[in-house]
Design a protein around this motif. Structure first.
Motif, short mmCIF file in Angstrom:
data_model
loop_
_atom_site.label_atom_id
_atom_site.label_comp_id
_atom_site.label_asym_id
_atom_site.label_seq_id
_atom_site.Cartn_x
_atom_site.Cartn_y
_atom_site.Cartn_z
N ARG A 130 47.70 48.28 41.66
CA ARG A 130 47.01 47.93 40.41
C ARG A 130 46.18 46.67 40.68
O ARG A 130 46.71 45.56 40.66
N PRO A 131 44.90 46.83 40.98
CA PRO A 131 44.08 45.66 41.34
C PRO A 131 44.07 44.60 40.24
O PRO A 131 43.99 44.93 39.05
N SER A 146 42.49 42.42 45.43
CA SER A 146 43.76 41.71 45.31
C SER A 146 44.65 42.41 44.29
O SER A 146 44.15 42.96 43.31
N SER A 147 45.96 42.37 44.55
CA SER A 147 46.91 42.97 43.62
C SER A 147 48.21 42.18 43.69
O SER A 147 48.40 41.33 44.56
N HIS A 148 49.13 42.47 42.77
CA HIS A 148 50.41 41.79 42.76
C HIS A 148 51.37 42.36 43.81
O HIS A 148 52.25 41.65 44.30
N SER A 149 51.21 43.64 44.15
CA SER A 149 52.24 44.32 44.93
C SER A 149 51.97 44.37 46.43
O SER A 149 52.85 44.78 47.18
N PHE A 154 41.25 53.64 43.42
CA PHE A 154 39.91 53.79 44.00
C PHE A 154 38.86 53.79 42.90
O PHE A 154 37.80 53.17 43.05
N THR A 155 39.13 54.47 41.79
CA THR A 155 38.17 54.50 40.69
C THR A 155 37.99 53.10 40.11
O THR A 155 36.88 52.71 39.74
N THR A 156 39.06 52.33 40.04
CA THR A 156 38.95 50.95 39.56
C THR A 156 38.04 50.14 40.47
O THR A 156 37.18 49.37 40.00
N VAL A 157 38.21 50.30 41.78
CA VAL A 157 37.34 49.62 42.74
C VAL A 157 35.89 50.08 42.57
O VAL A 157 34.96 49.28 42.55
#
Length: 414
Positions: A224-225, A249-252, A332-335
């Motif tokens: 989850r970016p 960047s992400s939390h995980s 990927f869609t978020t990116v």
């Protein structure tokens, strides 16, 4: 058990041969036809229809079987051919409306990447899948690689220690003819709809998706970016990037960096580089060559699971998971959406760019770009962070939630 779609059983009757159609049968659609041909010959499926706005191109490796209908309109094909599975290989900005029509007709989907161009489109398609009970496989065929599976298993087993960085580096060349291949080539929008035929979104999308798959393994959950940073450049009068650096960047998971170009000096097929406290792994994803800590050198890991065959297996037994379901491609869609909203790519020219060849086969290269992209991938940096004189400040998108408000800026965060 998969829910039944209107007018069609949720699972095919035992022994039924799935009826398959291809929408967008020319261009890259010929690759799909070559995949279909031996499956049709073996009786695994029946190719019932091809759809394209242009006459169907001959391909000795993908002959059109007798009785296969040819259409110029996918809706007419859906009404008359009644396929069970539809391969959609059309320009990205047409994916959503065609996919919705396919699902409404009760068929399953193999949808080329990128599946859609925004988070809103992704949610709309996901809702249609849930409402119809159909399946959607997305055309990230490199996710079926046994080499990727071995890399992911090594990461999960701790063979690299704690993973501290994930990156990809690729340097390809594309001639002028590449940008004349279709009306949407090199375009940001067409007829008011986003197209985004850039290096990150189209030819090198697999590199980004491979990194997201590794990050998924690191965090043991879908990525989850939280922040996406992108720098886009171009060497031609096009509307999209042919050279770019990207950081997710992400939390995980640790940050993912993509450093790619279609104006490379030397060809680099595409590497996924995973760095950990106990070693480093490199996967050349187009060739399935893998180097793990302790290996004497890269080795080819044979075996790719075909996405269409996997979809057919899933149809026969819903307990067989899809390799590339739509849900897996949400990061990927978020990116991609962040790239879509970024400013126009910065033009590069002058002494920085070298031209070789002429006519449609002219190739432009950026001086020193391979070395710079290698540094970016190795250091987890953007070009602007490497004191590159022609680099510009990144476009940054801060994601406060998967569906929440976004903050977009081209200025550094404070």
């Amino acid at each position: 058990m998969t829910a039944a779609a209107p007018g069609r059983a949720g699972s095919p009757p035992p022994g039924a041969v799935p009826r398959v159609a291809v929408v967008g049968a020319n261009g890259h659609g010929r690759w799909h036809r070559r995949v279909l041909a031996p499956l049709h010959a073996a009786g695994r499926l029946r190719l019932v229809a091809l759809v394209d706005v242009r006459p169907i191109e001959d391909d000795p490796a993908a002959p059109v079987p007798d009785g296969t209908a040819v259409h110029t309109d996918h809706r007419e094909m859906l009404r008359t051919a009644r396929p069970d599975v539809v391969v959609v290989c059309t320009p990205p900005h047409t994916h959503l409306p065609i996919a919705l029509d396919v699902l409404a007709a009760g068929a399953d989907l193999l949808l080329e990447k990128p599946p859609v161009l925004s988070a809103a489109e992704h949610r709309e398609l996901a809702a249609a899948l849930a409402g119809t009970g159909r399946a959607c496989q997305v055309g990230f065929q490199a996710l079926g690689s046994a080499a990727l599976t071995e890399l992911v298993d090594a990461v999960r087993a701790g063979r690299l220690g704690t993973v501290t960085g994930i990156a990809t580096m690729a340097a390809w060349q594309r001639p002028d003819a590449y940008y004349a291949r279709a009306p949407w080539a090199g375009r940001r929008t067409l007829h008011g709809r986003p197209v985004l035929d850039g290096a990150l979104a189209n030819p090198l999308a697999h590199a980004v998706m491979q990194c997201l798959a590794v990050a998924e393994a690191v965090g043991d959950a879908p990525v989850r970016p939280t922040r996406i940073e992108v720098e886009r450049y171009r060497v031609r009068p096009i509307e999209v990037d042919d050279t770019a650096t990207l950081r997710v960047s992400s939390h995980s998971a640790p940050p993912i960096v993509a450093a790619v170009t279609l104006a490379g000096e030397d060809f680099v097929a595409g590497e996924v580089i995973v760095t950990g406290t106990a070693g480093r792994a490199v996967l050349e994803y187009p060739t399935d060559r893998l180097l793990l800590p302790g290996d004497a050198g890269p080795r080819e890991v044979p075996g790719r699971r075909g996405l269409l065959e996997n979809l057919l297996d899933h149809r026969a037994d819903p307990g067989v998971p899809l390799i590339a379901p739509l849900a897996r491609t949400a990061p990927f869609t978020t990116v991609l959406e962040a790239v879509t909203t970024a400013p126009e790519p910065t033009p590069l020219g002058g002494d920085l760019v070298t031209a070789t060849g002429g006519g449609p086969q002219r190739v432009l290269t950026v001086r020193g770009i391979n070395r710079l992209l290698r540094r970016a991938a190795d250091e987890g940096a953007l070009l602007s962070e490497l004191a590159v004189p022609w680099a510009v400040a990144p476009h940054r998108r801060d994601l406060t939630g998967q569906e929440g408000p976004h903050r977009t800026t081209d200025e550094p965060f404070v």
